[in-house]
Design an enzyme around this catalytic site. Structure first.
Site, mmCIF file in Angstrom:
data_model
loop_
_atom_site.group_PDB
_atom_site.id
_atom_site.type_symbol
_atom_site.label_atom_id
_atom_site.label_comp_id
_atom_site.label_asym_id
_atom_site.label_seq_id
_atom_site.Cartn_x
_atom_site.Cartn_y
_atom_site.Cartn_z
ATOM 1 N N HIS A 89 -6.852 4.657 -10.638
ATOM 2 C CA HIS A 89 -5.701 4.888 -11.515
ATOM 3 C C HIS A 89 -6.096 5.641 -12.774
ATOM 4 O O HIS A 89 -5.277 6.258 -13.416
ATOM 5 C CB HIS A 89 -5.106 3.558 -11.998
ATOM 6 C CG HIS A 89 -4.399 2.797 -10.925
ATOM 7 N ND1 HIS A 89 -3.366 3.325 -10.211
ATOM 8 C CD2 HIS A 89 -4.568 1.532 -10.473
ATOM 9 C CE1 HIS A 89 -2.926 2.409 -9.358
ATOM 10 N NE2 HIS A 89 -3.642 1.339 -9.479
ATOM 11 N N ASN A 104 3.447 -5.891 -8.028
ATOM 12 C CA ASN A 104 3.336 -6.224 -6.606
ATOM 13 C C ASN A 104 4.528 -5.785 -5.760
ATOM 14 O O ASN A 104 4.355 -5.411 -4.589
ATOM 15 C CB ASN A 104 3.166 -7.745 -6.441
ATOM 16 C CG ASN A 104 1.871 -8.253 -7.053
ATOM 17 O OD1 ASN A 104 0.899 -7.508 -7.145
ATOM 18 N ND2 ASN A 104 1.850 -9.501 -7.476
ATOM 19 N N HIS A 161 -5.122 -8.491 -6.469
ATOM 20 C CA HIS A 161 -3.908 -8.913 -7.180
ATOM 21 C C HIS A 161 -3.698 -10.425 -7.104
ATOM 22 O O HIS A 161 -3.062 -11.005 -7.978
ATOM 23 C CB HIS A 161 -2.681 -8.157 -6.651
ATOM 24 C CG HIS A 161 -2.568 -6.777 -7.230
ATOM 25 N ND1 HIS A 161 -1.361 -6.155 -7.473
ATOM 26 C CD2 HIS A 161 -3.516 -5.907 -7.640
ATOM 27 C CE1 HIS A 161 -1.580 -4.948 -7.998
ATOM 28 N NE2 HIS A 161 -2.882 -4.769 -8.093
ATOM 29 N N ARG A 171 -6.600 -4.657 -2.159
ATOM 30 C CA ARG A 171 -5.683 -4.766 -3.302
ATOM 31 C C ARG A 171 -4.967 -6.123 -3.302
ATOM 32 O O ARG A 171 -4.725 -6.713 -4.364
ATOM 33 C CB ARG A 171 -4.676 -3.620 -3.248
ATOM 34 C CG ARG A 171 -3.767 -3.547 -4.469
ATOM 35 C CD ARG A 171 -3.076 -2.184 -4.540
ATOM 36 N NE ARG A 171 -2.269 -2.043 -5.736
ATOM 37 C CZ ARG A 171 -0.950 -2.324 -5.777
ATOM 38 N NH1 ARG A 171 -0.342 -2.777 -4.701
ATOM 39 N NH2 ARG A 171 -0.282 -2.172 -6.886
#
Ligand SMILES: *[C@@H]1O[C@H](CO)[C@@H](O)[C@H](O)[C@H]1NC(C)=O
Ligand SMILES: *[C@@H]1O[C@H](CO)[C@@H](O)[C@H](O)[C@H]1NC(C)=O
Ligand SMILES: *[C@@H]1O[C@H](CO)[C@@H](O)[C@H](O)[C@H]1NC(C)=O
Length: 201
Positions: free
Chosen positions: A193, A94, A68, A64
């Site tokens: 998600h 974040n 990101h 992740r």
């Protein structure tokens, strides 16, 4: 002072900036560090393995972190930069959710002891993400190397460019497309998600 990814020397940043200008058009290669840091992949693999033995969930966190980072001005390590009123680190997607910074710092220290001042933090993130997936039983891929670390951290851009869990599916797909990624990538990276993303593929 221990060299870490968050607190980079100003000189190194300037050098990186010039290198960025020089290499902006050159291609990444899988053997970028083959003579300057031949043990790089072994070192990163060993450190990721240690981190996962300590906490398996770190694998998802390192993936992740790379994801990101890449959505904001490319995979330039800018998510690791400290400070500033509008840092990527403190952007909504974040803050209090991105983790693994200390693991990246540990990997960076080990890499620095083997080959100092050579390997970018952006490349370390890319290798660590691949190793995290592989060591979790997922697929492997060849990581192309030679990224330079960015020196701009843009929280505003992080807030707009990163897919949000409440974004409609077409917005999520568009944000992935902006990063050069397609529907398969949406499912791999964002499917957790959005069950709807899984349904349409
Ligand atoms: C790479 O690691 C091996 C041991 O794993 C060591 O013998 C060798 O000196 C290292 N090479 C460099 C260039 O650091
Ligand atoms: C951050 O990104 C926004 C949106 O692209 C841009 O308008 C702004 O100038 C950027 N800020 C910095 C410090 O680069
Ligand atoms: C997305 O791109 C990958 C790599 O180029 C490719 O293997 C995959 O089939 C693509 N997926 C879709 C849905 O186009």
């Amino acid at each position: 002072m221990k060299k870490s990814c968050g607190l980079r020397g100003y000189c190194l940043c300037l050098i990186n900036m010039f290198m960025l200008l020089l290499v902006a058009r050159s291609q990444l290669t899988s053997d970028f560090y083959s003579s300057s840091c031949p043990n790089l992949s072994k070192i990163v693999r060993r450190e990721v393995q240690k981190a996962l033995m300590n906490e398996m969930r770190m694998a998802a966190s390192l993936l992740r972190l790379h994801f990101h980072d890449c959505f904001v001005n490319g995979c330039d390590g800018s998510i690791l930069l400290d400070g500033g009123d509008d840092a990527e680190k403190s952007a909504i997607p974040n803050l209090n959710s991105v983790r693994g910074y200390e693991v990246v710092d540990t990997i960076k220290s080990s890499v620095e002891s083997a080959c100092s001042g050579v390997v970018s933090c952006a490349d370390i993130l890319a290798i660590a993400a691949r190793d995290s997936v592989l060591l979790s039983g997922g697929p492997s891929w060849k990581v192309l190397l030679g990224r330079r670390d960015g020196k701009v951290s843009n929280g505003t851009l992080a807030n707009s460019a990163l897919p949000a869990p409440f974004d409609p599916l077409d917005t999520i797909i568009a944000k992935f497309n902006d990063a050069g990624l397609n529907l398969t990538d949406v499912v791999s990276l964002s499917g957790k998600h959005r069950t709807s993303a899984l349904v349409i593929v």
